[in-house]
Design an enzyme around this catalytic site. Structure first.
Site, PDB file in Angstrom:
ATOM      1  NE  ARG A 270      -4.129  -1.753   0.330  1.00 45.27           N
ATOM      2  CZ  ARG A 270      -4.197  -3.050   0.012  1.00 45.27           C
ATOM      3  NH1 ARG A 270      -3.164  -3.648  -0.548  1.00 45.27           N
ATOM      4  NH2 ARG A 270      -5.305  -3.739   0.224  1.00 45.27           N
TER       5      ARG A 270
ATOM      6  CB  SER B 133      -8.554  -1.619   4.217  1.00 43.41           C
ATOM      7  OG  SER B 133      -8.883  -2.896   3.745  1.00 43.41           O
TER       8      SER B 133
ATOM      9  CD  GLU C 275      -5.632   0.771   2.225  1.00 37.36           C
ATOM     10  OE1 GLU C 275      -5.536  -0.313   2.801  1.00 37.36           O
ATOM     11  OE2 GLU C 275      -6.365   0.957   1.257  1.00 37.36           O
TER      12      GLU C 275
HETATM   13  N1  EPU Z   1     -10.597 -10.905  10.411  1.00 38.34           N
HETATM   14  C1  EPU Z   1     -11.162 -10.864  11.663  1.00 38.34           C
HETATM   15  N2  EPU Z   1     -12.428 -10.376  11.778  1.00 38.34           N
HETATM   16  C2  EPU Z   1     -13.152  -9.986  10.703  1.00 38.34           C
HETATM   17  C3  EPU Z   1     -12.570 -10.018   9.425  1.00 38.34           C
HETATM   18  C4  EPU Z   1     -11.283 -10.486   9.308  1.00 38.34           C
HETATM   19  O1  EPU Z   1     -10.560 -11.229  12.658  1.00 38.34           O
HETATM   20  O2  EPU Z   1     -14.296  -9.584  10.906  1.00 38.34           O
HETATM   21  C5  EPU Z   1      -9.210 -11.420  10.278  1.00 38.34           C
HETATM   22  C6  EPU Z   1      -9.211 -12.909   9.999  1.00 38.34           C
HETATM   23  O3  EPU Z   1      -8.131 -13.480  10.670  1.00 38.34           O
HETATM   24  C7  EPU Z   1      -8.981 -12.966   8.517  1.00 38.34           C
HETATM   25  C8  EPU Z   1      -8.034 -11.798   8.342  1.00 38.34           C
HETATM   26  O4  EPU Z   1      -8.542 -10.801   9.230  1.00 38.34           O
HETATM   27  O5  EPU Z   1      -8.380 -14.142   8.099  1.00 38.34           O
HETATM   28  C9  EPU Z   1      -7.931 -11.252   6.946  1.00 38.34           C
HETATM   29  O6  EPU Z   1      -9.194 -10.773   6.515  1.00 38.34           O
HETATM   30  P1  EPU Z   1      -9.476 -10.453   4.969  1.00 38.34           P
HETATM   31  O7  EPU Z   1      -9.182 -11.636   4.142  1.00 38.34           O
HETATM   32  O8  EPU Z   1     -10.824  -9.850   4.887  1.00 38.34           O
HETATM   33  O9  EPU Z   1      -8.372  -9.417   4.569  1.00 38.34           O
HETATM   34  P2  EPU Z   1      -7.772  -8.119   5.292  1.00 38.34           P
HETATM   35  O10 EPU Z   1      -6.361  -8.380   5.647  1.00 38.34           O
HETATM   36  O11 EPU Z   1      -8.674  -7.668   6.383  1.00 38.34           O
HETATM   37  C10 EPU Z   1      -6.799  -7.135   3.081  1.00 38.34           C
HETATM   38  C11 EPU Z   1      -6.844  -5.844   2.328  1.00 38.34           C
HETATM   39  C12 EPU Z   1      -8.144  -5.701   1.557  1.00 38.34           C
HETATM   40  C13 EPU Z   1      -8.259  -6.875   0.586  1.00 38.34           C
HETATM   41  C14 EPU Z   1      -8.189  -8.180   1.387  1.00 38.34           C
HETATM   42  C15 EPU Z   1      -8.160  -9.392   0.488  1.00 38.34           C
HETATM   43  C16 EPU Z   1      -5.443  -4.340   3.621  1.00 38.34           C
HETATM   44  C17 EPU Z   1      -5.393  -3.142   4.485  1.00 38.34           C
HETATM   45  N3  EPU Z   1      -6.663  -4.738   3.248  1.00 38.34           N
HETATM   46  O12 EPU Z   1      -7.821  -7.089   4.073  1.00 38.34           O
HETATM   47  O13 EPU Z   1      -8.054  -4.503   0.790  1.00 38.34           O
HETATM   48  O14 EPU Z   1      -9.463  -6.808  -0.147  1.00 38.34           O
HETATM   49  O15 EPU Z   1      -6.972  -8.220   2.176  1.00 38.34           O
HETATM   50  O16 EPU Z   1      -6.918  -9.490  -0.132  1.00 38.34           O
HETATM   51  O17 EPU Z   1      -4.408  -4.906   3.273  1.00 38.34           O
HETATM   52  C18 EPU Z   1      -8.559  -2.202   0.759  1.00 38.34           C
HETATM   53  O18 EPU Z   1      -7.358  -1.992   0.743  1.00 38.34           O
HETATM   54  O19 EPU Z   1      -9.402  -1.257   0.735  1.00 38.34           O
HETATM   55  C19 EPU Z   1      -9.052  -3.571   0.847  1.00 38.34           C
HETATM   56  C20 EPU Z   1     -10.342  -3.861   0.971  1.00 38.34           C
END
Ligand code: EPU
Length: 337
Positions: free
Chosen positions: A164, A238, A333
């Site tokens: 990012r 995010s 972000e």
């Molecule tokens: N999780 C929780 N609670 C929740 C949701 C998630 O504990 O309610 C934890 C779980 O352990 C889960 C982990 O968070 O396995 C990862 O969740 P998710 O796959 O939704 O991904 P993220 O790390 O929260 C990142 C990006 C997203 C992108 C997704 C999928 C960042 C800041 N965000 O989210 O990007 O869509 O991965 O690759 O890196 C964005 O940048 O606007 C965005 C949506």
């Protein structure tokens, strides 16, 4: 040039925050962009560049000329046996470009389906999702130097992409306007399904043969199930980045919180900010017109008439609670304006 005065920016930011621009203009070409920048310089007022408005939080009225970039165009500029180089105007909607690439069988960005915003903003923060980042398909970009009004070219190294991150958020912040981005896309796809949720969704949909369309549809399904549609509930995706902590700190935390998720990388262990925020009991909390999304606590939301300053204060409280509980700093972000 149609410069308008006192325009509400509510429709121009996906958070749906109602702050005003003192002056506002749409630039449909590099010439119009140069004219707008020159006008602002002559009037001695600041200029502010807006793409899809999907990564900003407006905390105040903008005493500036807000220039909305609407430079269009999707053109194949080079081709060999394996790759196509496609130059795309900064104002093209990102998801529309992804759909065009799928219609034409150009591979590489299908995992990045449904990300809000414009093509011009995509390299700024090296957008990424489901195992793919823009840097993986990036060839070069053209950007206008705001001082000299000359167009310059940047390759991937010069952009200094990180998670990012890019040089345009740091050393070169506010110095260039991205006008077009050239992507190097594959003629024969190489599918990225390592992200668990993609495999599960493909299976649940009964997909036997992988295709660009099948992956794109799966990503759209996952995003729609977790992330609020900015047309219905204002948000900026995010709000925070996922922090990376030292292996030592991660192990100490795991002793105390055995379920803490962590993904090792070259700098330590990346911990999902969503998990940290959920543990601090913010998930789904609503405070009047603003809140923390119930399905993905990494996303802050505006239910309609929320204020940018209020969202900023909520973000500060969330950061502080994560710091107090886990001794981990999480950083936004989103750019505050
Ligand atoms: N999780 C929780 N609670 C929740 C949701 C998630 O504990 O309610 C934890 C779980 O352990 C889960 C982990 O968070 O396995 C990862 O969740 P998710 O796959 O939704 O991904 P993220 O790390 O929260 C990142 C990006 C997203 C992108 C997704 C999928 C960042 C800041 N965000 O989210 O990007 O869509 O991965 O690759 O890196 C964005 O940048 O606007 C965005 C949506």
């Amino acid at each position: 040039m149609n410069i308008q005065e006192n325009i509400s920016l509510k429709a121009y930011n996906t958070f749906g925050i109602a702050k005003n621009a003192r002056f506002f203009v749409i630039a449909k070409s590099i010439t119009e962009l140069k004219d707008a920048l020159s006008w602002a310089k002559d009037q001695k007022i600041n200029s502010l560049i807006l793409g899809g408005g999907s990564n900003i939080l407006l905390t105040q009225d903008q005493d500036a000329l807000v220039i909305k970039i609407e430079i269009e165009g999707i053109v194949i500029v080079q081709e060999d046996e394996d790759f196509l180089w496609v130059e795309v105007g900064a104002g093209v909607n990102w998801h529309q470009f992804v759909l065009t690439s799928i219609d034409n069988n150009w591979a590489g960005i299908e995992n990045l389906s449904l990300i809000p915003g414009t093509v011009g903003a995509s390299p700024m923060q090296n957008i990424g999702a489901y195992g793919v980042e823009i840097k993986d398909v990036f060839a070069r970009l053209k950007a206008l130097n705001r001082d000299s009004l000359k167009l310059e070219e940047f390759d991937a190294d010069q952009c200094q992409f990180g998670y990012r991150e890019s040089v345009f958020k740091h050393e070169l912040k506010g110095k260039y306007v991205i006008c077009s981005v050239t992507f190097k896309l594959k003629k024969v796809p190489e599918f990225h399904t390592e992200y668990g949720a993609i495999q599960e969704t493909l299976q649940a949909s009964g997909i036997k043969e992988l295709s660009l369309r099948a992956i794109s549809d799966a990503v759209i399904k996952i995003r729609q199930s977790k992330l609020p549609d900015p047309k219905e509930i204002g948000n900026s995706g995010s709000f925070f980045k996922n922090p990376t902590i030292s292996t030592q700190q991660f192990e100490a935390l795991r002793d105390k919180y055995p379920t803490i998720p962590g993904y090792p990388n070259e700098d330590g262990v990346k911990v999902p900010a969503a998990w940290l925020i959920e543990q601090c009991e913010w998930k789904g909390k609503r405070f009047g017109e603003i809140g923390v999304h119930s399905k993905q606590p990494l996303v802050l939301v505006n239910y309609g008439n929320g204020d940018g300053e209020e969202i900023k204060n909520l973000a500060l409280k969330i950061q502080q609670s994560v710091l107090d509980k886990f001794q981990i700093e999480i950083h936004p972000e989103v750019n505050f304006l």
